[in-house]
Design an enzyme around this catalytic site. Structure first.
Site, mmCIF file in Angstrom:
data_model
loop_
_atom_site.group_PDB
_atom_site.id
_atom_site.type_symbol
_atom_site.label_atom_id
_atom_site.label_comp_id
_atom_site.label_asym_id
_atom_site.label_seq_id
_atom_site.Cartn_x
_atom_site.Cartn_y
_atom_site.Cartn_z
ATOM 1 N N HIS A 115 -8.410 -4.799 -0.714
ATOM 2 C CA HIS A 115 -6.994 -3.950 -0.458
ATOM 3 C C HIS A 115 -6.409 -4.629 0.445
ATOM 4 O O HIS A 115 -5.172 -4.807 0.602
ATOM 5 C CB HIS A 115 -7.491 -2.439 -0.128
ATOM 6 C CG HIS A 115 -6.031 -1.882 0.064
ATOM 7 N ND1 HIS A 115 -5.206 -1.650 -0.892
ATOM 8 C CD2 HIS A 115 -5.413 -1.052 1.130
ATOM 9 C CE1 HIS A 115 -4.049 -0.912 -0.563
ATOM 10 N NE2 HIS A 115 -4.378 -0.701 0.727
ATOM 11 N N ASP B 264 -9.920 -3.710 -5.109
ATOM 12 C CA ASP B 264 -9.105 -2.663 -4.660
ATOM 13 C C ASP B 264 -8.847 -1.610 -5.418
ATOM 14 O O ASP B 264 -8.495 -1.909 -6.825
ATOM 15 C CB ASP B 264 -7.814 -3.075 -4.201
ATOM 16 C CG ASP B 264 -6.669 -2.179 -3.785
ATOM 17 O OD1 ASP B 264 -7.226 -1.174 -3.312
ATOM 18 O OD2 ASP B 264 -5.507 -2.508 -3.530
ATOM 19 N N SER C 298 0.910 -1.195 0.038
ATOM 20 C CA SER C 298 0.018 -0.047 0.019
ATOM 21 C C SER C 298 0.787 1.344 -0.119
ATOM 22 O O SER C 298 1.662 1.490 -0.982
ATOM 23 C CB SER C 298 -0.924 0.073 1.221
ATOM 24 O OG SER C 298 -1.957 1.045 1.062
#
Length: 335
Positions: free
Chosen positions: A303, A273, A175
């Site tokens: 995600h 995501d 991320s």
């Protein structure tokens, strides 16, 4: 003539749905203020980890503080694959890794991240150097990439005494940490050109202008405009008032003028995501620059669901893929 298959809206993996239903009662609402949100998010991580029986396995660790020019020092934690540190000169691969948390929460002391680092170090037989970079909005860009660059340089400088090898050095992140990992590869190319054998990016955020976010997989209950607004709020906390900084290549590696000369990459993305668009566009950009890249999209995943090892089969598969790729580092530099 055969009919073209009808488009089917992506659906959530049933294992992810069951996992989310199980942990939902354990999650306290997060307050709006950054420090309060960070505190409650960590408390939620601790509560969920305890309820799921997540306990960090016993591997050797050691914390160090790394100075950073013109920015706050950064703490790093070294994870060895065994119960004792590897002896000097053991030549183990080293993965310098940056956790994910939207630049604003999480860290190496979170139970879930600490457990993940321990598991990966043991399963892949490698050393992990995890950097506890600063949170926004208390610290703005470029403090975080500079801290991560300093952590990488520290790992390179101390590789031999850690029991590692400079020829088997990799960079990774998830991320926001994937953003920082990709930024470090650009900084390395621009500054020192150390030999990075591999970059591993998990659901990475790579364009902070939100220009590559892919909203097609978001459910009807979460309209794309809400996702974009939330993403833009995190970006503002990270880059501050100067929105033009979001286009800087060390903030948005996907927007760099060139991706030539970067390390081979493994990029994992998830169908549900919005950041899937970032990761897959980056894979194409690397490929166009003749950088070897493997990109894998996990169907029905969100995600965060690839971190749910032990509860979501796709997460277990992602772990095996990552470990398998990291284990190839053992063969680097050998005749």
């Amino acid at each position: 003539m055969p009919r073209s298959p009808r488009y089917r809206r992506p659906t959530l993996d049933s294992a992810v749905a069951a996992y989310e239903k199980r942990i939902a009662p354990l999650l306290a609402p997060e307050p709006a203020d950054p420090s309060g949100r960070r505190r409650v998010a960590q408390e939620n991580d601790t509560a969920v980890s305890a309820a799921l029986g997540i306990e960090p396995i016993a591997v050797a660790t050691e914390d160090s503080t790394v100075p950073v020019d013109e920015h706050p020092d950064v703490r790093v934690r070294v994870y060895w694959p065994g119960a004792v540190p590897a002896p000097r000169g053991a030549g183990l691969p080293i993965l310098v890794y940056f956790y994910g948390g939207g630049f604003t929460i999480a860290g190496i002391d979170w139970v879930s991240w600490d457990a993940r680092f321990r598991q990966r170090a043991r399963d892949a037989g490698i050393i992990i150097v995890a950097a506890d970079y600063a949170h926004a909005p208390e610290q703005h860009f470029p403090a975080q990439p500079e801290q991560c660059w300093s952590a990488f340089e520290w790992a390179y400088a101390h590789a031999e005494e850690l029991g590692g090898s400079r020829e088997r050095l990799a960079v990774g992140g998830a991320s926001s940490g994937g953003d920082l990992a990709a930024a470090v590869t650009l900084m390395n190319r621009d500054r020192e050109n150390r030999p990075i054998a591999m970059q591993v990016l998990e659901n990475p955020a790579l364009d902070l202008t939100i220009g590559h976010a892919d909203m097609r997989g978001i459910s009807a209950g979460m309209p794309g405009v809400i996702v974009r607004t939330a993403g833009q709020a995190l970006v503002r906390q990270y880059v501050g008032d100067d929105r033009a900084l979001a286009r800087h290549p060390y903030a948005s590696p996907l927007l760099a003028d060139s991706h030539e000369g970067l390390p081979p990459a493994l990029i994992l993305t998830s169908e549900l995501d919005p950041l899937r668009g970032d990761g897959e566009a980056y894979a194409r950009a690397l490929s166009a620059a003749d950088v070897p890249v493997t990109a894998i999209r996990f169907i029905g995943q969100t995600h965060g669901s690839l971190g749910s090892t032990g509860y979501v089969p796709a997460a277990d598969a992602a772990h095996r893929i990552l470990v398998g790729e990291l284990r190839t580092l053992h063969d680097r530099g050998r005749a």
